[in-house]
Design a protein around this motif. Structure first.
Motif, PDB file in Angstrom:
ATOM      1  N   ALA A  53      -5.856  59.702  43.172  1.00  0.00           N
ATOM      2  CA  ALA A  53      -6.210  58.744  42.293  1.00  0.00           C
ATOM      3  C   ALA A  53      -7.614  58.763  41.780  1.00  0.00           C
ATOM      4  O   ALA A  53      -8.008  58.522  40.748  1.00  0.00           O
ATOM      5  CB  ALA A  53      -5.693  57.218  42.599  1.00  0.00           C
ATOM      6  N   GLY A  54      -8.613  58.817  42.877  1.00  0.00           N
ATOM      7  CA  GLY A  54     -10.038  58.975  42.909  1.00  0.00           C
ATOM      8  C   GLY A  54     -10.491  59.982  42.436  1.00  0.00           C
ATOM      9  O   GLY A  54     -11.591  60.232  42.076  1.00  0.00           O
ATOM     10  N   ARG A  55      -9.777  61.065  42.492  1.00  0.00           N
ATOM     11  CA  ARG A  55     -10.215  62.419  41.951  1.00  0.00           C
ATOM     12  C   ARG A  55      -9.832  62.752  40.470  1.00  0.00           C
ATOM     13  O   ARG A  55     -10.274  63.537  39.883  1.00  0.00           O
ATOM     14  CB  ARG A  55      -9.884  63.495  42.710  1.00  0.00           C
ATOM     15  CG  ARG A  55     -10.553  63.678  44.245  1.00  0.00           C
ATOM     16  CD  ARG A  55     -10.291  64.777  44.925  1.00  0.00           C
ATOM     17  NE  ARG A  55      -8.702  65.110  45.279  1.00  0.00           N
ATOM     18  CZ  ARG A  55      -8.482  64.774  46.577  1.00  0.00           C
ATOM     19  NH1 ARG A  55      -9.231  64.207  47.480  1.00  0.00           N
ATOM     20  NH2 ARG A  55      -7.214  64.600  46.665  1.00  0.00           N
ATOM     21  N   LYS A  56      -8.838  61.753  39.880  1.00  0.00           N
ATOM     22  CA  LYS A  56      -8.665  62.155  38.586  1.00  0.00           C
ATOM     23  C   LYS A  56      -9.488  61.771  37.630  1.00  0.00           C
ATOM     24  O   LYS A  56     -10.468  61.104  37.607  1.00  0.00           O
ATOM     25  CB  LYS A  56      -7.357  60.860  38.360  1.00  0.00           C
ATOM     26  CG  LYS A  56      -6.447  61.681  37.527  1.00  0.00           C
ATOM     27  CD  LYS A  56      -5.066  60.435  37.423  1.00  0.00           C
ATOM     28  CE  LYS A  56      -4.031  60.451  38.427  1.00  0.00           C
ATOM     29  NZ  LYS A  56      -3.100  59.389  38.405  1.00  0.00           N
ATOM     30  N   VAL A  57      -9.616  62.803  36.830  1.00  0.00           N
ATOM     31  CA  VAL A  57     -10.678  62.508  35.639  1.00  0.00           C
ATOM     32  C   VAL A  57      -9.895  62.742  34.203  1.00  0.00           C
ATOM     33  O   VAL A  57      -9.363  63.652  33.943  1.00  0.00           O
ATOM     34  CB  VAL A  57     -11.785  63.729  35.535  1.00  0.00           C
ATOM     35  CG1 VAL A  57     -12.903  63.628  34.544  1.00  0.00           C
ATOM     36  CG2 VAL A  57     -12.517  64.011  37.141  1.00  0.00           C
ATOM     37  N   PRO A  58     -10.197  61.784  33.284  1.00  0.00           N
ATOM     38  CA  PRO A  58      -9.488  61.779  32.050  1.00  0.00           C
ATOM     39  C   PRO A  58     -10.015  62.960  31.240  1.00  0.00           C
ATOM     40  O   PRO A  58     -10.914  63.642  31.425  1.00  0.00           O
ATOM     41  CB  PRO A  58     -10.164  60.486  31.517  1.00  0.00           C
ATOM     42  CG  PRO A  58     -10.778  59.812  32.547  1.00  0.00           C
ATOM     43  CD  PRO A  58     -11.023  60.577  33.577  1.00  0.00           C
ATOM     44  N   ARG A  59      -8.775  63.528  30.470  1.00  0.00           N
ATOM     45  CA  ARG A  59      -9.043  64.906  29.925  1.00  0.00           C
ATOM     46  C   ARG A  59     -10.082  64.885  28.955  1.00  0.00           C
ATOM     47  O   ARG A  59     -10.891  65.715  28.455  1.00  0.00           O
ATOM     48  CB  ARG A  59      -7.619  65.334  29.504  1.00  0.00           C
ATOM     49  CG  ARG A  59      -7.501  66.768  30.190  1.00  0.00           C
ATOM     50  CD  ARG A  59      -6.138  67.542  29.943  1.00  0.00           C
ATOM     51  NE  ARG A  59      -5.446  67.149  31.136  1.00  0.00           N
ATOM     52  CZ  ARG A  59      -4.081  67.399  31.130  1.00  0.00           C
ATOM     53  NH1 ARG A  59      -3.487  67.874  30.049  1.00  0.00           N
ATOM     54  NH2 ARG A  59      -3.390  67.450  32.036  1.00  0.00           N
ATOM     55  N   SER A  60     -10.060  63.665  27.986  1.00  0.00           N
ATOM     56  CA  SER A  60     -10.955  63.531  27.041  1.00  0.00           C
ATOM     57  C   SER A  60     -12.383  63.100  27.477  1.00  0.00           C
ATOM     58  O   SER A  60     -12.367  62.226  28.648  1.00  0.00           O
ATOM     59  CB  SER A  60     -10.333  62.647  25.858  1.00  0.00           C
ATOM     60  OG  SER A  60     -10.330  61.250  26.602  1.00  0.00           O
ATOM     61  N   LYS A  61     -13.135  63.366  26.825  1.00  0.00           N
ATOM     62  CA  LYS A  61     -14.758  62.878  27.001  1.00  0.00           C
ATOM     63  C   LYS A  61     -15.195  63.167  28.215  1.00  0.00           C
ATOM     64  O   LYS A  61     -15.659  62.171  28.818  1.00  0.00           O
ATOM     65  CB  LYS A  61     -14.759  61.670  26.549  1.00  0.00           C
ATOM     66  CG  LYS A  61     -14.654  61.400  24.926  1.00  0.00           C
ATOM     67  CD  LYS A  61     -15.248  60.395  24.408  1.00  0.00           C
ATOM     68  CE  LYS A  61     -14.453  58.912  24.498  1.00  0.00           C
ATOM     69  NZ  LYS A  61     -14.994  57.756  24.094  1.00  0.00           N
TER      70      LYS A  61
END
Ligand SMILES: [Zn+2]
Length: 122
Positions: A62-70
């Motif tokens: 969960a902490g490594r997730k980066v939103p794909r936009s912006k």
């Protein structure tokens, strides 16, 4: 920058309930301490922070997730969050407070978290 964490987020309530059940009494959100820590034990000079994995960049999926936009927006924002967490922890230590961080993902095992909490506070 706007606050990234609402007061009384659910993971924090879970931790507070665990502490209460174990008989620990605490103060909340002491604004006179660095970072306005969530859960404060003034007599013990100890604080507990309950961190959401995503916002505070835990070393878990969960902490490594980066939103794909912006990504150009999120990267610096996450860096600032991390830097602020580190600074708050240093400042607390410098004035003699001990700190325990509980991560949101740890709440999937309440027994283990409770043991950590009790060990920290004893
Ligand atoms: Zn996590």
């Amino acid at each position: 920058m706007a606050r990234i964490r609402k007061v009384d987020t659910k993971p924090e309530l879970v931790v507070r309930k665990l502490l209460h059940a174990k008989g620990f009494r605490y103060r909340l959100h002491r604004r006179d301490l660095p970072g306005c820590p969530d859960i404060v034990f003034p007599g013990r000079k100890k604080v507990i922070l309950v961190h959401g994995c995503f916002w505070h960049r835990h070393e878990c999926p969960a902490g490594r997730k980066v939103p794909r936009s912006k990504p150009e927006y999120w990267g610096p924002k996450f860096d600032r969050n991390r830097a602020r967490d580190a600074r708050n922890a240093q400042e607390l230590a410098a004035i003699g407070w001990r700190l325990l961080t509980v991560w949101e993902c740890e709440l999937s095992n309440l027994e283990t978290v409770t043991r950590r909490l009790v060990r920290f506070l004893r």
